[in-house]
Structures are given as structure tokens and as C-alpha cells.
Design an enzyme around this catalytic site. Structure first.
Site, PDB file in Angstrom:
ATOM      1  N   ASP A  48      33.234  24.458  36.945  1.00 32.97           N
ATOM      2  CA  ASP A  48      33.593  24.325  38.370  1.00 32.97           C
ATOM      3  C   ASP A  48      32.619  25.103  39.247  1.00 32.97           C
ATOM      4  O   ASP A  48      33.024  25.793  40.181  1.00 32.97           O
ATOM      5  CB  ASP A  48      35.020  24.811  38.601  1.00 32.97           C
ATOM      6  CG  ASP A  48      35.584  24.328  39.944  1.00 32.97           C
ATOM      7  OD1 ASP A  48      35.087  23.303  40.450  1.00 32.97           O
ATOM      8  OD2 ASP A  48      36.505  24.967  40.465  1.00 32.97           O
ATOM      9  N   GLY A  68      46.179  29.859  46.000  1.00 34.22           N
ATOM     10  CA  GLY A  68      46.039  28.465  45.632  1.00 34.22           C
ATOM     11  C   GLY A  68      47.309  27.978  44.977  1.00 34.22           C
ATOM     12  O   GLY A  68      48.360  28.626  45.052  1.00 34.22           O
ATOM     13  N   GLY A  69      47.208  26.841  44.287  1.00 32.96           N
ATOM     14  CA  GLY A  69      48.390  26.255  43.697  1.00 32.96           C
ATOM     15  C   GLY A  69      48.986  27.082  42.578  1.00 32.96           C
ATOM     16  O   GLY A  69      50.200  27.048  42.349  1.00 32.96           O
ATOM     17  N   MET A  70      48.130  27.833  41.854  1.00 33.18           N
ATOM     18  CA  MET A  70      48.635  28.584  40.709  1.00 33.18           C
ATOM     19  C   MET A  70      49.021  30.014  41.055  1.00 33.18           C
ATOM     20  O   MET A  70      49.855  30.615  40.376  1.00 33.18           O
ATOM     21  CB  MET A  70      47.583  28.603  39.593  1.00 33.18           C
ATOM     22  CG  MET A  70      47.432  27.292  38.853  1.00 33.18           C
ATOM     23  SD  MET A  70      46.294  27.456  37.463  1.00 33.18           S
ATOM     24  CE  MET A  70      47.160  28.634  36.429  1.00 33.18           C
ATOM     25  N   GLY A  71      48.419  30.584  42.067  1.00 32.82           N
ATOM     26  CA  GLY A  71      48.732  31.981  42.326  1.00 32.82           C
ATOM     27  C   GLY A  71      48.038  32.519  43.545  1.00 32.82           C
ATOM     28  O   GLY A  71      47.440  31.781  44.334  1.00 32.82           O
ATOM     29  N   LYS A  75      44.105  38.689  40.605  1.00 31.38           N
ATOM     30  CA  LYS A  75      44.638  37.323  40.632  1.00 31.38           C
ATOM     31  C   LYS A  75      45.960  37.294  39.871  1.00 31.38           C
ATOM     32  O   LYS A  75      46.037  37.743  38.729  1.00 31.38           O
ATOM     33  CB  LYS A  75      43.640  36.358  40.000  1.00 31.38           C
ATOM     34  CG  LYS A  75      44.040  34.892  40.089  1.00 31.38           C
ATOM     35  CD  LYS A  75      42.916  34.000  39.575  1.00 31.38           C
ATOM     36  CE  LYS A  75      43.248  32.527  39.725  1.00 31.38           C
ATOM     37  NZ  LYS A  75      42.133  31.664  39.275  1.00 31.38           N
ATOM     38  N   VAL A 105      45.497  35.835  45.172  1.00 24.61           N
ATOM     39  CA  VAL A 105      44.501  36.857  44.869  1.00 24.61           C
ATOM     40  C   VAL A 105      44.669  37.975  45.890  1.00 24.61           C
ATOM     41  O   VAL A 105      44.608  37.743  47.099  1.00 24.61           O
ATOM     42  CB  VAL A 105      43.068  36.295  44.929  1.00 24.61           C
ATOM     43  CG1 VAL A 105      42.073  37.389  44.556  1.00 24.61           C
ATOM     44  CG2 VAL A 105      42.923  35.105  43.987  1.00 24.61           C
TER      45      VAL A 105
END
Length: 707
Positions: free
Chosen positions: A137, A24-27, A43, A29
Site C-alpha cells: 500500500d 480509520g475503519g479499524m481504529g 495505533k 491513532v
């Protein structure tokens, strides 16, 4: 699953990375595998973001918040590194489809299945809120369906209950259609926001379409804040249960406990995760996860495949996982491998071929390491630990058998238990419970508990259960370093030094010396249930996914919470002895247990015998079978005739006796032939880790290779 690419790390902490699960945008997995063969989802924060202080703080917060929740309804955090240049978090690798994948493949859930889902998710939210957190979420892609039920993942935006929604310019504060109105508006949120998300998830599961929709994100968010949910496709009998969760006013939404009660499923509703089309899809994921965990590889006689060849096969669709001899293993080439951490031993190579008429040599030993009557051993990190004569504990390197350290302050007779990936616990003569680093023997903490016998540790390493010197039960809280509770054993059960235990997330199960099983709650020690004299002697229980499996008069599966029998398998023996079933061992979806000299592989869910192998003796062993590589290792003839390795049902040596080791005792400590010798008097003890099996008999220790 995608192969690693240029720039991806090969190892993070104890985890060897074998592929990319998602990003995703942050990292990213990754799928990782530690030295014991256990898989994890790792992650990792992207390198270019690791120096962003705010993002790094969010990543640290994710690790801390996820660790705070111990519910069995969430993916447990296994390890984390939040400092340095590459922060990462390792969690359980859950084998199963996400809820949105399951709905896309099989359509909406029926009434009983939806009730089971709603009750489980509401109970998990209750546990999350009890820890002082809000998930923030919850959505179908953050719910994984496993054979043990639904599990909630991704605490990336979880915050304490008093937290405000934090956004930056252009950032959507919540998943459209699942976030509560107050989240969409950037207002202060509480646990009721998770209840709204739960209602949206259940509406989607019941109808296979979202409760809020629109042509674009803004339209969806407008519908959440100002419109009404579309529940037209939700079965009429379920609408009154879902609609209150979607109230725009947080105060009008029910509490998670009320939702769990309202969705209380029929008695057999949990079978949706065990049987039927959805269960078949879960089993496909489990089979793939097991193949990843065992890293099968080339056929016997092939050269070792390179890392590049393995990754290329993954890129072609992962078909390498279904190819190659089951008796072989894939491993990294020496040129491309990274050295493991200094305190962790690398796994030994699996044997790539087995000559059935010629037993392979031991890796090392036998070594005279303990008194003949010494019992038990524990491999952890880079050592295997055994009782040291005349008292104390000694550790030997798993790679070569060389002595590493000795502890004189502990009393091995109190027991020896793994606490975490790095720590073990032992007792001393004064009744203290002590924790040590396995690699260095450094003492980490000590708690006075009047302990005589260590029974079990909790799966998360947060509790140590002990039998006290006056015959009571105690729970030692690892976090507070205090005794949480002390209680007498339930009526009809008498604790003694022979008692054996196993722990789940919320209960401890004990089998006493007279074969009585009982369970108590982890939080308070209150009795949950008792089954008197199910065996004639202490027979170790096995616990997993809310079920306890017991040997003795019958092989029985019991609900861990209620004590209700799920299934029972009678002995096939004609013998009149009371105990025909030895202690069971869990191997994925299977149990391995010995029924009066005959090994049985049993389906864990239904209790059907799926495979058999045969032993020389007629007395079931008191030591549970050990699973390592492609083999089951079982004590022969009760306790005194050696240990045999049998091929797993999935291996090319299915149900076959691969070889028997009978000669572990040697006064000189120099015999390492591994040949079939005359045998030894006294019990055998078996333990395994890192593609090695350790046997001890009459004070002699030997390390054997794994097939």
C-alpha cells in the site's frame, strides 16, 4: 490533532495519550508520550472490533510484520500489545508532512528532490523485501518527509511474499491508482507490485497529479489494468526512469536496487529535506512535535491546568502549545490521572518557577551508594543503577532513592547500556553479555562473547557491540543470542578500555583512547571509514539520522556511511591544547557541546552557532551534556567543579545559568541541602530521565528537580 473524547483511553501501556492524530475503519491513532518524554504514534484497534478474530489477527500481523523491518527508511515499532481487550501498536512519531500534503502545499518536486525521493523509497522497498515482506500500500499519504529523508509508514496490509490478496465483499483490495494491476485483479502478488506503486508515487511527485485518474473508483482501476499512465506532466528526462516501474507485466518492472541506482541523486540533493520551502514545512512539524514532547504549560505561578482545559485548548486549534512560560510544564491533575504500571516511575513535576538566587532542594540525596572511584550510572524504568562496592550493581528507586536490588554477578567496569525500554545489558568477569529487567533485576538471557567493554547497542535493541578481551570488535545478535561477527579494529585504530561507541541502524562508530574515530558496518563489521587522531583522547560520538557528530580538535559532522565531512566548526579558543571541543549531545535540531569552557548551541544541519552559555572552567568536560526539561546540564571545570543547569534557547531563561550543584559528596549520606558547597574531588557523572537529573561524585548520588 484533535482532543481526546469520551471513550478514548487515557493510557496504553507506558504511553500517556494526549490527542487523536487520525482514525480509520479499524481504529484510531493517538499521540502518546512515555515516561521519558518520547512521543509515539499509538495505533489502537476499535473496541467493537477487538473481538473479531480475523481483524485481531490482521492487527497482530501488522505488529509482527512492522517489527521485522529494521530499515531506517520505515517508522520503527517501539512497543505493542496484541492481546487483551485493547490491542495497540506504538511506532515512532515522525515529524514532517506526508508526501501528498507537501505536494499540495508546494507543487511537484524538482529533479534533484525527486531523485532523492526515488532513491530513498527504492532502497527502503529493498529492505522491506529483504525481510520477506511486501508493503502492498505504498502511496503518497504513506510517505512522511522528515529532516532525515522520506520514511515509509503503515504496514497494515503488509504480507509475506507468498500471500494472496484477501478481501471481503465490497472491500477495495488496494488504493485506487497506486495498486498494481495484479492487486486490482486479486491475483498473487510479489515485490514487483510495490515497484508499480513506487512508480505511481514518483509520477505524482513529479507532476502533482496522479498517473491514473477517472470519474469514479472503477474507472481508475480499469485504467490501471487496461490503460496507460498519464505522464504528460512529468519532466521528459524523468519519464524513462518512472515508466518502466508502471509496466502492466510484473516481470517487466525493474528491481528496487535498479530503481535506486537509476535515481541516484546529486551529491547535495539531500539538502532538500534541510533547506528551502519544503524543509521549512518539515521544521514546523518538528517544532510542534518538540512542543508536544516537552508538554509546555502555564506561566509561573498559575494553578495547574486541568485535563479538560488542556483538551479544550487543543480543540480550539492547539494554541496552548505556543503559550505559557517555557520554564513551566503542564501535567495531569491527580484526580484525573491513572497510576502508571508498577514497574514504571511517573515523571517528576517540572518546577514551575525558578528563584535564580536560591537553589531548589534535591528530590533526594546525596546518598553514599558506591566506591569513590565508581563511574557511570543508568536510569531506566523506575530505578537508577550504579556500581555497588565492592563489586556488582545496585539499583535505587528514582522516586525516593530507596535501595531496590543488588546484582553481584555483573562487572560494572565492563559498562552498562540501555537495550530497550525495559531491559539493560551488562558484562561479567567471564566475558558474557547479560540482559536484565531493570525493574526486577531478573536475568533474561546471557551470551558468551569474551567481552571486556560494552560499546553500544543498536537503536532497535537488536545488537550489542562489544570490545573483546583480545582487543577486537564483536556484534552480539539479540534475536539469535549468538555472536554475529568478530573482527579486528581497522588499521590505524587500537582498541582499549577507554574506547567509546555509538550506533546507527547500519553502522557502529567508535572513538578509541587516542582519539581515532572509525565506523564499521553493522551486518559484517567491515570498515566503512577511519579518521585518525581527531581528538587526543576518547570523546563520545553522537549519531542520528545517518550523521555522526564528533568532538575533539573541531566539532565535526560526518556522513555515517561514507565518512565524508558535512561541516566542521573550529574552536574559538586561543588555547593550544589538542582537544577544545567536548563530546556533543543532540537536542532535536540542535547540538550542545563545550568549546574550551564555553557552551555552544549549534544548528545540527549547517553547523552554525546559534546560542552560547559560559562555564567557570577552561577544560571541556569528557561527559556529554544532558538535556532534560527546559535545561542543559553540563559538568563544570572539566570534571571536578560541579554541574550547572543552563536554560534552553527556547526557554525564558535563555542561555542563563539557572543554578550550579557542587555538593554531592557527604560521608554521612544525609546531606540533602542542595546548597552551593565547597565542591568535591574527582569526576562528576550525569544522567537524566523522567524530569529528574541524577549526579554522582565520589560515590555519592543525588536526584535533582528539572526546570
Amino acid at each position: 490533532m484533535r482532543p481526546l473524547s469520551h471513550g478514548d483511553p487515557i493510557r496504553l501501556g507506558p504511553y500517556r495519550l494526549v490527542g487523536v492524530l487520525g482514525e480509520g475503519g479499524m481504529g484510531k491513532v493517538y499521540l502518546g508520550r512515555d515516561n521519558t518524554g518520547r512521543s509515539a504514534a499509538v495505533k489502537v484497534l476499535r473496541p467493537e472490533l477487538a473481538h473479531d478474530r480475523h481483524l485481531a489477527q490482521r492487527f497482530v500481523r501488522e505488529a509482527e510484520t512492522a517489527r521485522a523491518v529494521t530499515s531506517r527508511g520505515v517508522a520503527q515499532v517501539l512497543d505493542a500489545q496484541t492481546e487483551g481487550g485493547r490491542p495497540w501498536i506504538a511506532t515512532e512519531y515522525l515529524a514532517g508532512p506526508t508526501l501528498d500534503q507537501a505536494i499540495a502545499a508546494h507543487g511537484p518536486l524538482d529533479g534533484p528532490a525527486l531523485r532523492a525521493l526515488g532513491s530513498a523509497l527504492a532502497s527502503t522497498l529493498q529492505d522491506i523485501h529483504r525481510a520477506g515482506l511486501i508493503h502492498r500500500d505504498l502511496k503518497p499519504s504513506n510517505v512522511v518527509l522528515t529532516s532525515g529523508g522520506p520514511r515509509v509508514i503503515d504496514f497494515g496490509v503488509a504480507r509475506p511474499e507468498h500471500g494472496l490478496t484477501l478481501t471481503t465483499t465490497g472491500q477495495i483490495p488496494v488504493t485506487p491508482g497506486y495498486g498494481a494491476p495484479e492487486q486490482v485483479l486479486g491475483q498473487r502478488v510479489g515485490p514487483a507490485a510495490d515497484v508499480f506503486s513506487l512508480g505511481a508515487v514518483l509520477a505524482h511527485a513529479a507532476s502533482a497529479r496522479p498517473a491514473y485518474s477517472g470519474e469514479h473508483v472503477a474507472a481508475v482501476q480499469f485504467a490501471v489494468v487496461h490503460g496507460s499512465p498519464d505522464l504528460g506532466a512529468v519532466p521528459p528526462e524523468l519519464r524513462p526512469l518512472i515508466e518502466p516501474c508502471l509496466a502492466r507485466d510484473p516481470a517487466q518492472r525493474p528491481q528496487p536496487a535498479s530503481v535506486a541506482a537509476a535515481f541516484a541523486p546529486p551529491r547535495d540533493a539531500h539538502r532538500v529535506w534541510k533547506r528551502g520551502p519544503l524543509a521549512d514545512r518539515i521544521k514546523e512539524h518538528e517544532a510542534l512535535a518538540e512542543q508536544f514532547a516537552t508538554l509546555p504549560g502555564t506561566t509561573a505561578g498559575d494553578a495547574r491546568p486541568s485535563r479538560r482545559r488542556f483538551l479544550a485548548s487543543l480543540a480550539a486549534g492547539g494554541t496552548v502549545l505556543a503559550l505559557g512560560g517555557a520554564g513551566a510544564a503542564w501535567w495531569w491533575t491527580a484526580e484525573e490521572s491513572e497510576l502508571p504500571a508498577a514497574a514504571d516511575a511517573p515523571p517528576a513535576d517540572l518546577l514551575t518557577a525558578v528563584a535564580l538566587h536560591e537553589s531548589p532542594r534535591p528530590l533526594w540525596g546525596p546518598l553514599k551508594v558506591a566506591a569513590p572511584q565508581a563511574a557511570g550510572m543508568l536510569p531506566l524504568r523506575d530505578v537508577v543503577m550504579v556500581a555497588h562496592p565492592p563489586g556488582g550493581l545496585a539499583a535505587y528507586k528514582v522516586t525516593d532513592g530507596k535501595h531496590k536490588w543488588t546484582l553481584s554477578e555483573v562487572s560494572p567496569s565492563a559498562g552498562l547500556l540501555r537495550l530497550t525500554e525495559k531491559l539493560f545489558v551488562a558484562g561479567d568477569d567471564s566475558g558474557n553479555v547479560l540482559a536484565f529487567d531493570a525493574s526486577t533485576s531478573e536475568r533474561r538471557w546471557s551470551v558468551p562473547a569474551d567481552a571486556e567493554n560494552l560499546l553500544a547497542t543498536a537503536p532497535d535493541g537488536g545488537t550489542v557491540y562489544v570490545q573483546t578481551k583480545d582487543g577486537q570488535l564483536s556484534a552480539v545478535d539479540v534475536t539469535s543470542r549468538e555472536v554475529r561477527w568478530t573482527r579486528p579494529a581497522p588499521a590505524g585504530a587500537r582498541l582499549d578500555s577507554a574506547a567509546l561507541g555509538a550506533a546507527g541502524a547500519e553502522h557502529l562508530v567508535v572513538c578509541t583512547g587516542d582519539g581515532t574515530y572509525f565506523a564499521v558496518g553493522a551486518a559484517t563489521g567491515e570498515e566503512a571509514w577511519t579518521v585518525e587522531r581527531n581528538a587526543s583522547s576518547a570523546t563520545a560520538p553522537a549519531v542520528e539520522d545517518g550523521v555522526v557528530y564528533m568532538g575533539g580538535k573541531a566539532l565535526t559532522a560526518v556522513d555515517l556511511t561514507s565518512g565524508d565531512e558535512i561541516w566542521s566548526l573550529a574552536s574559538e579558543s586561543l588555547s593550544s591544547q589538542a582537544d577544545n571541543w567536548g563530546p556533543p549531545t543532540i537536542d532535536g535540531s540542535r547540538l550542545i557541546a563545550v568549546d574550551d569552557g564555553g557552551g555552544r548551541v549549534v544548528d545540527k544541519v549547517g553547523g552554525e552557532v546559534t546560542s552560547r552559555f559560559w562555564l567557570d572552567g577552561t577544560e571541556p568536560p569528557r561527559t556529554p551534556a544532558v538535556v532534560q526539561g527546559n535545561t542543559y546540564w553540563v559538568v563544570e571545570g572539566g570534571t571536578s567543579s560541579g554541574v550547572s543547569a543552563f536554560g534552553k534557547p527556547s526557554s525564558e531563561h535563555r542561555d542563563m545559568l539557572v543554578w550550579t550543584y557542587e555538593s554531592a559528596s557527604d560521608d554521612s549520606g544525609s546531606d540533602d541541602s542542595g546548597s552551593e558547597g565547597p565542591g568535591s574531588e574527582g569526576p562528576w557523572y550525569v544522567a537524566a530521565a523522567g524530569n529528574r537529573v541524577f549526579l554522582m561524585n565520589s560515590g555519592s548520588l543525588v536526584a535533582l528537580p528539572v526546570f
